[in-house]
Motif scaffolding. Structure first.
Motif, PDB file in Angstrom:
ATOM      1  N   PRO A   8       0.833  -1.213   0.000  1.00 21.54           N
ATOM      2  CA  PRO A   8       0.000   0.000   0.000  1.00 21.54           C
ATOM      3  C   PRO A   8       0.862   1.256   0.000  1.00 21.54           C
ATOM      4  O   PRO A   8       2.032   1.229   0.424  1.00 21.54           O
ATOM      5  N   ALA A   9       0.287   2.351  -0.458  1.00 21.62           N
ATOM      6  CA  ALA A   9       1.044   3.592  -0.621  1.00 21.62           C
ATOM      7  C   ALA A   9       1.649   4.077   0.686  1.00 21.62           C
ATOM      8  O   ALA A   9       2.753   4.627   0.700  1.00 21.62           O
ATOM      9  N   ASN A  10       0.930   3.901   1.802  1.00 20.87           N
ATOM     10  CA  ASN A  10       1.469   4.380   3.078  1.00 20.87           C
ATOM     11  C   ASN A  10       2.741   3.633   3.463  1.00 20.87           C
ATOM     12  O   ASN A  10       3.671   4.215   4.035  1.00 20.87           O
ATOM     13  N   GLN A 129       2.878   6.147  10.021  1.00 16.34           N
ATOM     14  CA  GLN A 129       2.887   5.927   8.576  1.00 16.34           C
ATOM     15  C   GLN A 129       2.576   4.479   8.224  1.00 16.34           C
ATOM     16  O   GLN A 129       1.905   4.195   7.229  1.00 16.34           O
ATOM     17  N   ALA A 130       3.066   3.556   9.030  1.00 16.09           N
ATOM     18  CA  ALA A 130       2.823   2.135   8.754  1.00 16.09           C
ATOM     19  C   ALA A 130       1.337   1.795   8.810  1.00 16.09           C
ATOM     20  O   ALA A 130       0.864   0.917   8.082  1.00 16.09           O
ATOM     21  N   ILE A 131       0.599   2.484   9.655  1.00 15.24           N
ATOM     22  CA  ILE A 131      -0.846   2.268   9.757  1.00 15.24           C
ATOM     23  C   ILE A 131      -1.585   2.988   8.625  1.00 15.24           C
ATOM     24  O   ILE A 131      -2.655   2.561   8.201  1.00 15.24           O
ATOM     25  N   GLY A 132      -1.009   4.080   8.145  1.00 15.50           N
ATOM     26  CA  GLY A 132      -1.693   4.901   7.154  1.00 15.50           C
ATOM     27  C   GLY A 132      -2.520   5.993   7.792  1.00 15.50           C
ATOM     28  O   GLY A 132      -3.390   6.587   7.135  1.00 15.50           O
ATOM     29  N   ALA A 133      -2.261   6.289   9.075  1.00 21.90           N
ATOM     30  CA  ALA A 133      -2.962   7.379   9.761  1.00 21.90           C
ATOM     31  C   ALA A 133      -2.336   8.717   9.377  1.00 21.90           C
ATOM     32  O   ALA A 133      -1.278   8.775   8.743  1.00 21.90           O
ATOM     33  N   LYS A 134      -2.980   9.784   9.788  1.00 21.41           N
ATOM     34  CA  LYS A 134      -2.517  11.132   9.437  1.00 21.41           C
ATOM     35  C   LYS A 134      -1.533  11.645  10.494  1.00 21.41           C
ATOM     36  O   LYS A 134      -1.689  11.376  11.673  1.00 21.41           O
ATOM     37  N   HIS A 135      -0.552  12.413  10.042  1.00 24.68           N
ATOM     38  CA  HIS A 135       0.457  13.005  10.911  1.00 24.68           C
ATOM     39  C   HIS A 135       0.092  14.453  11.229  1.00 24.68           C
ATOM     40  O   HIS A 135      -0.263  15.219  10.329  1.00 24.68           O
ATOM     41  N   ILE A 136       0.195  14.829  12.491  1.00 27.58           N
ATOM     42  CA  ILE A 136       0.084  16.229  12.888  1.00 27.58           C
ATOM     43  C   ILE A 136       1.356  16.568  13.660  1.00 27.58           C
ATOM     44  O   ILE A 136       1.551  16.094  14.780  1.00 27.58           O
ATOM     45  N   VAL A 137       2.231  17.333  13.031  1.00 29.71           N
ATOM     46  CA  VAL A 137       3.528  17.661  13.624  1.00 29.71           C
ATOM     47  C   VAL A 137       3.468  19.088  14.155  1.00 29.71           C
ATOM     48  O   VAL A 137       3.194  20.029  13.405  1.00 29.71           O
ATOM     49  N   VAL A 138       3.725  19.249  15.438  1.00 32.55           N
ATOM     50  CA  VAL A 138       3.640  20.547  16.102  1.00 32.55           C
ATOM     51  C   VAL A 138       5.039  21.145  16.204  1.00 32.55           C
ATOM     52  O   VAL A 138       5.961  20.484  16.696  1.00 32.55           O
TER      53      VAL A 138
END
Length: 367
Positions: A8-10, A129-138
């Motif tokens: 998968p792409a993620n 990333q391995a799950i394909g969840a979204k990143h929120i970097v503060v």
């Protein structure tokens, strides 16, 4: 079609974790004497391993034909007594990295997001990333955690906030009262994962109180390791502390026998080796002072550290790193953490710190 396209792409988008350069690889590549190479790149204990752990391993070598205790009964019992929790609060991991990945695997989906700081430990984005969840970097605040910013970043789809204290690779520390205030502001539906890999290096006045928070704040998950102060990095053993319901879900996705027998035997003994831990803390505290004084003498900006490493700004970090490598001194470039002008160096014994500082001075003149 490339075979990579089957993933998968993620997963294809993951940049693999790059560890500190190994001694053997450096010796092969540069034609150096392996015994003369000084590795100060991976935050390993310069004193080696707990002597009690080594003795326990030697006594367990005749048991390797058996599978490990998949429940980790003895290790959990020791941890429960030391932490003032129940065995049901505990999750054992193949290093604390495993615990962090178990949290992500158990509680994140592609519809969710996770929050973490700029300059935070690389395993957080890898696990997300391995799950394909979204990143929120503060964005970081003075290289450390901006707790107000992290709290504001939580969205309706957020399920996890990762928070390292002390932080790696910057070594920064957030006072526990500020962290507790942050936990209180985070919605109960969001897990707050407190990564305390370097907690043993904190002075007694800053000792972590977090296991005592779980009763009132069941969304807190604590991750710890025996790789650093206990000197068991090569065995890979860590643990998590969480509400029993959270721990039970994480244990559902945990691989059977994820912690090997020798690792658990060593961990049980190392947890009882107070003398070794105290000596490790002393050597580290003195080494931080020695390195900081050396950086000031060289006119270098550094980030005051609460871990067993220190991050220093050297300018042309790639050149400085390579020059030192050619002398057989391995440190850690951290451009991948958004710090392209910095190097991270593990605290060594006094003579090792002196050798590093001398090599650094020569490398700076060449850069």
């Amino acid at each position: 079609m490339s075979l990579k396209d089957l993933a998968p792409a993620n997963v294809r988008g993951i940049a693999p974790y790059v560890p500190g350069k190994p001694i053997a690889e450096t010796a092969r590549e540069l034609g150096l004497d392996q015994a003369a190479i000084l590795k100060m790149a991976s935050n390993e204990n310069p004193l080696g391993s707990s002597p009690k752990a080594l003795a326990a391993i030697r006594g367990a070598l005749d048991e390797l034909h058996y599978y490990p205790d998949g429940s980790g009964f003895e290790l959990k019992a020791i941890l429960a007594r030391k932490l003032g929790v129940e065995p049901a609060n505990l999750i054992l991991g193949n290093g604390s990295n495993d615990v962090l990945e178990l949290v992500a695997r158990a509680f994140l989906t592609t519809a969710d997001s996770a929050v973490y700081s700029q300059h935070a430990f690389m395993v957080y984005p890898l696990a997300v990333q391995a799950i394909g969840a979204k990143h929120i970097v503060v964005p970081a605040k003075d290289y450390g955690n901006d707790l107000d910013g992290l709290a504001r970043a939580v969205r309706d789809d957020t399920r996890i906030v990762f928070l390292a204290n002390p932080n790696n690779p910057t070594g920064t520390f957030s006072p526990w009262e500020d962290v507790l205030d942050f936990v209180r502001r985070v919605p109960k539906r969001v897990l707050v994962v407190l990564d305390e890999a370097y907690g043993e290096y904190l002075p007694d006045s800053l000792k972590s109180p977090t296991p005592g928070w779980i009763a009132a704040h069941p969304n807190v998950v604590i991750s710890r390791t025996l790789s650093k102060a206990f000197g068991l990095a090569g065995l890979r053993v860590g643990y998590g502390v969480a509400h029993p319901e959270i721990a039970e879900v994480m244990n559902r996705v945990r691989q059977p026998f994820n912690v090997n027998h020798l690792a658990m035997v060593a961990a049980c003994a190392a947890l009882d080796d107070a003398e070794f831990i105290e000596r490790s803390r002393t050597v580290n505290a003195e080494g931080l002072v020695q390195l900081a004084e050396g950086f000031r003498r060289l006119g270098l900006e550094y980030i005051p550290s609460f871990g067993n490493f220190i991050t220093v700004r050297v300018g042309k970090a790639a050149r400085v790193y390579q020059s030192m490598l050619e002398e057989g001194v391995i440190v850690r470039p951290i451009a991948g953490y958004g710090l392209p002008e910095h190097l991270r160096v593990t605290v060594g014994k006094p003579a090792e710190n002196m050798r590093f500082l001398a090599a650094l001075e020569r490398a700076l003149k060449k850069a």
